[in-house]
Design a protein around this motif. Structure first.
Motif, short mmCIF file in Angstrom:
data_model
loop_
_atom_site.label_atom_id
_atom_site.label_comp_id
_atom_site.label_asym_id
_atom_site.label_seq_id
_atom_site.Cartn_x
_atom_site.Cartn_y
_atom_site.Cartn_z
N THR A 164 -25.19 16.94 55.19
CA THR A 164 -24.36 15.87 55.74
C THR A 164 -23.91 14.92 54.64
O THR A 164 -24.41 14.94 53.51
CB THR A 164 -25.10 15.08 56.82
N LEU A 165 -23.00 14.04 55.02
CA LEU A 165 -22.53 13.01 54.10
C LEU A 165 -23.68 12.12 53.66
O LEU A 165 -23.78 11.73 52.49
CB LEU A 165 -21.44 12.17 54.80
N LYS A 166 -24.59 11.81 54.58
CA LYS A 166 -25.74 10.97 54.25
C LYS A 166 -26.66 11.66 53.24
O LYS A 166 -27.24 11.01 52.37
CB LYS A 166 -26.50 10.61 55.52
N ASP A 167 -26.80 12.98 53.37
CA ASP A 167 -27.62 13.72 52.40
C ASP A 167 -27.06 13.58 50.99
O ASP A 167 -27.81 13.39 50.02
CB ASP A 167 -27.68 15.21 52.78
N VAL A 168 -25.74 13.70 50.87
CA VAL A 168 -25.10 13.57 49.56
C VAL A 168 -25.28 12.15 49.03
O VAL A 168 -25.57 11.94 47.84
CB VAL A 168 -23.61 13.92 49.65
N ALA A 169 -25.11 11.17 49.90
CA ALA A 169 -25.26 9.77 49.48
C ALA A 169 -26.67 9.51 48.96
O ALA A 169 -26.86 8.85 47.93
CB ALA A 169 -24.94 8.85 50.66
N GLN A 170 -27.67 10.03 49.67
CA GLN A 170 -29.06 9.85 49.25
C GLN A 170 -29.31 10.54 47.91
O GLN A 170 -29.97 9.99 47.02
CB GLN A 170 -30.00 10.40 50.30
N GLU A 171 -28.77 11.74 47.73
CA GLU A 171 -28.94 12.49 46.49
C GLU A 171 -28.30 11.77 45.31
O GLU A 171 -28.85 11.76 44.20
CB GLU A 171 -28.34 13.88 46.64
N ALA A 172 -27.14 11.14 45.54
CA ALA A 172 -26.41 10.48 44.46
C ALA A 172 -26.82 9.03 44.28
O ALA A 172 -26.43 8.39 43.29
CB ALA A 172 -24.91 10.56 44.73
N GLY A 173 -27.58 8.49 45.23
CA GLY A 173 -28.01 7.10 45.13
C GLY A 173 -26.89 6.11 45.39
O GLY A 173 -26.82 5.04 44.77
N VAL A 174 -26.00 6.46 46.32
CA VAL A 174 -24.89 5.58 46.69
C VAL A 174 -24.80 5.50 48.20
O VAL A 174 -25.58 6.13 48.91
CB VAL A 174 -23.55 6.11 46.11
N THR A 175 -23.85 4.74 48.70
CA THR A 175 -23.65 4.63 50.14
C THR A 175 -22.82 5.81 50.65
O THR A 175 -22.10 6.45 49.89
CB THR A 175 -22.94 3.33 50.52
N ALA A 176 -22.93 6.06 51.96
CA ALA A 176 -22.13 7.13 52.57
C ALA A 176 -20.65 6.81 52.43
O ALA A 176 -19.82 7.72 52.26
CB ALA A 176 -22.51 7.29 54.03
N VAL A 202 -19.42 7.98 49.05
CA VAL A 202 -19.24 9.43 49.04
C VAL A 202 -17.91 9.80 49.70
O VAL A 202 -17.14 10.61 49.20
CB VAL A 202 -20.40 10.14 49.75
N SER A 203 -17.62 9.17 50.83
CA SER A 203 -16.38 9.45 51.54
C SER A 203 -15.16 9.09 50.69
O SER A 203 -14.18 9.84 50.64
CB SER A 203 -16.34 8.66 52.86
N TYR A 204 -15.23 7.93 50.00
CA TYR A 204 -14.11 7.54 49.15
C TYR A 204 -13.86 8.56 48.04
O TYR A 204 -12.72 8.91 47.72
CB TYR A 204 -14.40 6.17 48.50
N VAL A 205 -14.96 9.09 47.45
CA VAL A 205 -14.83 10.01 46.33
C VAL A 205 -14.24 11.36 46.79
O VAL A 205 -13.28 11.87 46.20
CB VAL A 205 -16.19 10.24 45.65
N ILE A 206 -14.82 11.95 47.83
CA ILE A 206 -14.38 13.30 48.22
C ILE A 206 -13.00 13.30 48.86
O ILE A 206 -12.31 14.32 48.86
CB ILE A 206 -15.39 13.98 49.15
N THR A 220 -20.18 6.84 38.65
CA THR A 220 -20.51 7.01 40.07
C THR A 220 -19.81 8.23 40.65
O THR A 220 -20.41 9.02 41.38
CB THR A 220 -20.10 5.75 40.86
N ARG A 221 -18.54 8.39 40.31
CA ARG A 221 -17.79 9.56 40.79
C ARG A 221 -18.44 10.85 40.31
O ARG A 221 -18.57 11.82 41.06
CB ARG A 221 -16.34 9.48 40.31
#
Length: 352
Positions: free
Chosen positions: A6-18, A21-25, A37-38
């Motif tokens: 999920t988006l939250k999984d990616v956010a947790q892995e990268a140490g950023v907010t969900a 992550v949405s803004y980047v992808i 950060t990107r």
């Protein structure tokens, strides 16, 4: 099936907010994201194999009226343009649009056709193989996990989760070789490209089958065309004669000269590709030889005594029908298209 990232999984892995992550992808305009950060977000996306899935969110209960066609080849080449037209014609009859995809990696490192399906831009995919190579394993798994309607053409593969459409190259080669030997030829010189693909192996095997069964002698030679210069060969359909293209043609002419020195009157020369017999006719128009081409798309119909007209338009229709069947809930199938259209052109004398 394993739990989807999920988006939250990616956010947790990268140490950023969900939201980050949405803004980047999504490359959201107006958002200032630091390069570091990107980079962390995209690395996390690749490590976790995350893919946004519009189908899973909003499209499960409605049809997407568009089919993705994966075709990373020169569309000026008659074979591919004729097939693409067949696909387009059949899909438009049913109210579907076509999205042409190039089998390239997107910003997240995934194949564009897998991303297009999960993003809800296409409801099914027709994958046209490049020299008999099919979809990459990662994309196949993604599409299989989603039960995505997928048709793979010209890859000579067996599959359970998607449909396949292939040409009977071996049967086509057997048929045209039989027609040639009916003329009384006892020796066949076969010219093929330096390409080790299922298509070329099957063609040669078909010629070999009939020669062995009839007792005819078979000599196999290779043209100077391979996977590294095939795009140069195809450029003549778009930009005409280039310096590299002229050089390649000259090499093919030399190959033809060498083959003609081996040939004796009454022999047959079979070429795997279209237009090659023209070089032999140009060099030695007086020779008493029988020429044949295993594949012809309408480019050159007077140099060969026999040629197999490839059913490119009909094959496009077949691929479209297969993907429509899958999109309507049908089971995957395997379709083999016979190559039976052997043509013996006759040049009529001009009447005054």
């Amino acid at each position: 099936m394993r739990k989807r990232t999920t988006l939250k999984d990616v956010a947790q892995e990268a140490g950023v907010t969900a939201a980050t992550v949405s803004y980047v992808i999504n490359n959201t305009p107006g958002q200032s994201i630091r390069p570091e950060t990107r980079r962390r977000v995209l690395q996390a996306v690749r490590r976790l194999n995350y893919m946004p899935n519009a189908h899973a969110r909003t499209l499960r209960n409605r049809t997407v009226p568009c089919v993705g066609v994966v075709l990373r080849r020169n569309l000026s080449v008659p074979r591919f343009s004729q097939m693409a037209f067949g696909i387009q014609t059949r899909l438009e009859e049913e109210g579907y649009n076509v999205l042409l995809l190039g089998n390239r990696a997107d910003a997240l490192g995934h194949a564009d056709y897998a991303s297009a399906y999960l993003a809800g831009r296409v409801g099914g995919i027709i994958f046209i193989g490049i020299e008999n190579e099919g979809p990459d394993p990662e994309s196949l798994k993604i599409l299989s996990d989603e039960s995505a309607p997928l048709v793979v053409f010209d890859c000579q593969q067996q599959a359970d989760t998607y449909s396949t459409v292939d040409l009977d190259y071996r049967g086509g080669a057997r048929l045209i070789t039989s027609r040639i030997l009916e003329r009384g030829c006892r020796r066949v010189l076969y010219l093929r490209p330096q390409v080790d693909t299922a298509q070329e192996r099957l063609r040669e095997q078909g010629v070999r089958d009939i020669c062995e069964a009839s007792g005819a002698e078979l000599l196999v030679r290779e043209a100077p065309i391979d996977l590294h210069n095939i795009d140069v060969w195809d450029e003549r359909y778009t930009v005409g004669s280039t310096e590299d293209g002229i050089k390649l043609s000259e090499e093919l002419i030399e190959t033809a000269r060498d083959l003609l020195t081996e040939a004796e009157d009454g022999d047959a020369i079979i070429t795997s590709w279209a237009t090659w017999t023209h070089f032999f006719r140009k060099i030695a128009p007086e020779r008493n030889l029988i020429y044949a081409e295993l594949a012809n798309n309408g480019e050159n119909w007077l140099a060969a005594n026999f040629y197999t007209r490839l059913p490119n338009y009909e094959t496009g229709i077949a691929c479209a029908e297969e993907v429509l069947s899958l999109m309507r809930g049908g089971a995957p199938s395997a379709r083999i298209i016979k190559l039976t259209n052997v043509i013996e052109p006759k040049l009529e004398p001009r009447r005054h």
